[in-house]
Design a protein around this motif. Structure first.
Motif, PDB file in Angstrom:
ATOM      1  N   ARG A 126       0.843  -1.196   0.000  1.00 24.77           N
ATOM      2  CA  ARG A 126       0.000   0.000   0.000  1.00 24.77           C
ATOM      3  C   ARG A 126       0.876   1.243   0.000  1.00 24.77           C
ATOM      4  O   ARG A 126       2.053   1.194   0.384  1.00 24.77           O
ATOM      5  N   ALA A 127       0.294   2.329  -0.442  1.00 28.47           N
ATOM      6  CA  ALA A 127       0.991   3.617  -0.349  1.00 28.47           C
ATOM      7  C   ALA A 127      -0.074   4.693  -0.135  1.00 28.47           C
ATOM      8  O   ALA A 127      -1.215   4.539  -0.588  1.00 28.47           O
ATOM      9  N   SER A 128       0.313   5.743   0.557  1.00 25.49           N
ATOM     10  CA  SER A 128      -0.657   6.788   0.914  1.00 25.49           C
ATOM     11  C   SER A 128      -0.092   8.172   0.654  1.00 25.49           C
ATOM     12  O   SER A 128       1.109   8.393   0.778  1.00 25.49           O
ATOM     13  N   VAL A 129      -0.996   9.079   0.346  1.00 22.95           N
ATOM     14  CA  VAL A 129      -0.682  10.503   0.348  1.00 22.95           C
ATOM     15  C   VAL A 129      -1.479  11.107   1.500  1.00 22.95           C
ATOM     16  O   VAL A 129      -2.675  10.820   1.647  1.00 22.95           O
ATOM     17  N   ILE A 130      -0.793  11.884   2.313  1.00 24.96           N
ATOM     18  CA  ILE A 130      -1.413  12.426   3.530  1.00 24.96           C
ATOM     19  C   ILE A 130      -1.494  13.947   3.394  1.00 24.96           C
ATOM     20  O   ILE A 130      -0.484  14.610   3.134  1.00 24.96           O
ATOM     21  N   PHE A 131      -2.697  14.464   3.567  1.00 28.33           N
ATOM     22  CA  PHE A 131      -2.919  15.906   3.474  1.00 28.33           C
ATOM     23  C   PHE A 131      -3.369  16.426   4.833  1.00 28.33           C
ATOM     24  O   PHE A 131      -4.227  15.814   5.479  1.00 28.33           O
ATOM     25  N   THR A 132      -2.824  17.561   5.248  1.00 30.58           N
ATOM     26  CA  THR A 132      -3.285  18.182   6.486  1.00 30.58           C
ATOM     27  C   THR A 132      -3.581  19.659   6.234  1.00 30.58           C
ATOM     28  O   THR A 132      -2.989  20.286   5.355  1.00 30.58           O
ATOM     29  N   HIS A 133      -4.521  20.165   7.021  1.00 34.41           N
ATOM     30  CA  HIS A 133      -4.859  21.586   6.920  1.00 34.41           C
ATOM     31  C   HIS A 133      -5.316  22.062   8.290  1.00 34.41           C
ATOM     32  O   HIS A 133      -6.133  21.395   8.932  1.00 34.41           O
ATOM     33  N   PHE A 134      -4.785  23.187   8.717  1.00 32.61           N
ATOM     34  CA  PHE A 134      -5.247  23.796   9.964  1.00 32.61           C
ATOM     35  C   PHE A 134      -6.227  24.905   9.587  1.00 32.61           C
ATOM     36  O   PHE A 134      -5.843  25.905   8.996  1.00 32.61           O
ATOM     37  N   SER A 135      -7.492  24.667   9.884  1.00 38.20           N
ATOM     38  CA  SER A 135      -8.539  25.616   9.520  1.00 38.20           C
ATOM     39  C   SER A 135      -8.813  26.487  10.738  1.00 38.20           C
ATOM     40  O   SER A 135      -9.361  26.016  11.742  1.00 38.20           O
ATOM     41  N   SER A 136      -8.409  27.765  10.669  1.00 39.04           N
ATOM     42  CA  SER A 136      -8.510  28.573  11.889  1.00 39.04           C
ATOM     43  C   SER A 136      -9.937  28.995  12.194  1.00 39.04           C
ATOM     44  O   SER A 136     -10.801  29.025  11.309  1.00 39.04           O
ATOM     45  N   GLY A 144     -14.345  27.620  15.667  1.00 39.61           N
ATOM     46  CA  GLY A 144     -13.396  26.600  16.117  1.00 39.61           C
ATOM     47  C   GLY A 144     -12.159  26.473  15.250  1.00 39.61           C
ATOM     48  O   GLY A 144     -12.234  26.522  14.026  1.00 39.61           O
ATOM     49  N   ASN A 145     -11.022  26.315  15.921  1.00 36.47           N
ATOM     50  CA  ASN A 145      -9.785  25.949  15.221  1.00 36.47           C
ATOM     51  C   ASN A 145      -9.873  24.460  14.950  1.00 36.47           C
ATOM     52  O   ASN A 145      -9.984  23.662  15.878  1.00 36.47           O
ATOM     53  N   LEU A 146      -9.825  24.098  13.680  1.00 39.23           N
ATOM     54  CA  LEU A 146     -10.083  22.717  13.284  1.00 39.23           C
ATOM     55  C   LEU A 146      -8.844  22.136  12.591  1.00 39.23           C
ATOM     56  O   LEU A 146      -8.385  22.685  11.587  1.00 39.23           O
ATOM     57  N   ALA A 147      -8.313  21.066  13.159  1.00 38.55           N
ATOM     58  CA  ALA A 147      -7.168  20.390  12.525  1.00 38.55           C
ATOM     59  C   ALA A 147      -7.718  19.261  11.661  1.00 38.55           C
ATOM     60  O   ALA A 147      -8.429  18.387  12.144  1.00 38.55           O
ATOM     61  N   LYS A 167     -10.483  17.567  14.275  1.00 40.24           N
ATOM     62  CA  LYS A 167     -10.647  17.857  15.703  1.00 40.24           C
ATOM     63  C   LYS A 167     -10.657  19.371  15.867  1.00 40.24           C
ATOM     64  O   LYS A 167      -9.795  20.058  15.311  1.00 40.24           O
ATOM     65  N   SER A 168     -11.646  19.841  16.616  1.00 39.62           N
ATOM     66  CA  SER A 168     -11.810  21.285  16.765  1.00 39.62           C
ATOM     67  C   SER A 168     -11.751  21.671  18.244  1.00 39.62           C
ATOM     68  O   SER A 168     -12.186  20.902  19.103  1.00 39.62           O
TER      69      SER A 168
END
Ligand code: FUC
Length: 352
Positions: A126-136, A144-147, A167-168
């Motif tokens: 398997r292989a993955s691409v991981i995306f993250t965003h900090f939504s202020s 809410g600050n949402l990760a 998670k907020s």
């Protein structure tokens, strides 16, 4: 398994990266960090021919100018919020009115129109691409600050998975989905009208002229919305049901799923033999048959047109914040949200 990374384009001076995950069967998923957008998904047909099965573009400019949410993650809240406003814990929040008086797909910018942080992981099978965003707090008007974290994983068993986490630090709304338009004919040879869809769903949500839920949940029995034994997508175009006519011929409706992680959505193209089995934690799926897609633009050399793709947007029932009879999707303060939708990329002659 392998992931290759390249630069897809630039927004001002910021590079937008593209990642392609490839498995042993030649299946490929390409995504970019702008909107976590899936730009291509290549799978074999029953003769082993490898072709693309999603609508997308090969350049960033077209995504910035034209894309009707092709392949991206939409949020914080997918679908429409009536009046672009809602009350939560005694406070009233105002959101962007980006479709008439209503709020659509997370607002002006939303998750679909921003560059996410990205990385990838390779493993044997398997292989993955991981995306993250900090939504202020306050982004697009939501509290809410949402990760956020969204992971795309392809396996050597031709399974593609989307994991969503959030998670907020304040109670907020979260109802995310992926907005891929599938077309299993391969390289967009035909519309999806002859694709067949089978779904474990006894009920769908009635819409008004603004395509917002009225609050009424209807039975699929004896309507073109009955996919329990499978039927061609064109049933919704040929149907005189006012709900099919309202959306311009076809479907743009939330279906309530009566099962989860039990092959609840099954799309097949009889001619190519390609199949797509979708399993999810989510309570509903918005089936959108690209009724609003116009012919002003080419997609991978093919003129865009009505019914060229089908979106299977697994999510909570839209606008639930205004309809207490719908299952709620309020994300409570400091409580993690997590869900997964799995897509099995198959062919008709095999068993899942
Ligand atoms: C879907 C639909 C909408 C809209 C958008 C591009 O999710 O529900 O009607 O056209 O996508």
């Amino acid at each position: 398994m392998k992931v290759t990374k390249s630069v897809f384009g630039y927004i001002e001076d910021t590079p937008v990266y593209s990642y392609t995950i490839t498995n042993v069967n030649g299946v490929e998923v390409t995504c970019i960090d702008y909107g976590c957008t899936i730009t291509r998904m290549v799978t074999p047909d029953q003769k082993g021919r490898l072709e693309n099965i999603v609508l997308g573009f090969d350049n960033l400019e077209d995504y910035l100018q034209h894309s009707p949410y092709f392949g991206c993650i939409v949020g914080r809240v997918a679908g429409r919020i009536g009046g672009a406003t809602f009350d939560l814990e005694g406070k009233t929040y105002s959101l962007a009115k980006n479709e008439g008086e209503n709020h659509l797909h997370g607002g002006e910018k939303g998750f679909s129109h921003m560059i996410w942080n990205s990385s990838y992981e390779e493993d044997i099978n398997r292989a993955s691409v991981i995306f993250t965003h900090f939504s202020s707090d306050g982004e697009e008007g939501y509290p809410g600050n949402l990760a956020m974290k969204v992971t795309y994983t392809l396996t050597n068993d031709n399974e593609f998975m989307i994991h969503y986490y959030g998670k907020s630090d304040e109670t907020t709304l979260l109802n995310v989905t992926n907005h891929s338009y599938f077309n299993l004919s391969g390289d967009l040879k035909r519309t999806v009208l002859d694709h067949t869809l089978t779904m474990k769903s006894d009920q769908f949500v009635e819409l008004n002229e603004s395509l917002l839920p009225t609050g009424t949940i209807l039975d699929v029995e004896d309507t073109a919305f009955d996919f329990r034994n499978g039927q061609a997508i064109k049933a919704g175009v040929e149907s005189n049901h006012p709900q099919n006519r309202l959306v311009g011929g076809g479907y743009d409706h939330p279906f309530i799923l009566s099962a989860n992680h039990c092959e609840e959505i099954y799309l097949a193209d009889p001619e190519s033999g390609r199949t797509l089995t979708v399993e999810t934690d989510e309570k509903s799926v918005v089936v959108y048959t690209a009724n609003q897609l116009s012919d002003e633009k080419e997609i991978y050399g093919v003129p865009a047109r009505k019914h060229l793709g089908i979106c299977l947007e697994t999510q909570g029932v839209p606008d639930a914040i205004h309809h207490p009879n719908f299952p709620a999707w309020i994300l409570e303060k400091n409580k993690p949200f997590s869900s997964v939708t799995k897509y099995y990329l198959g062919i008709t002659s095999e068993q899942k």
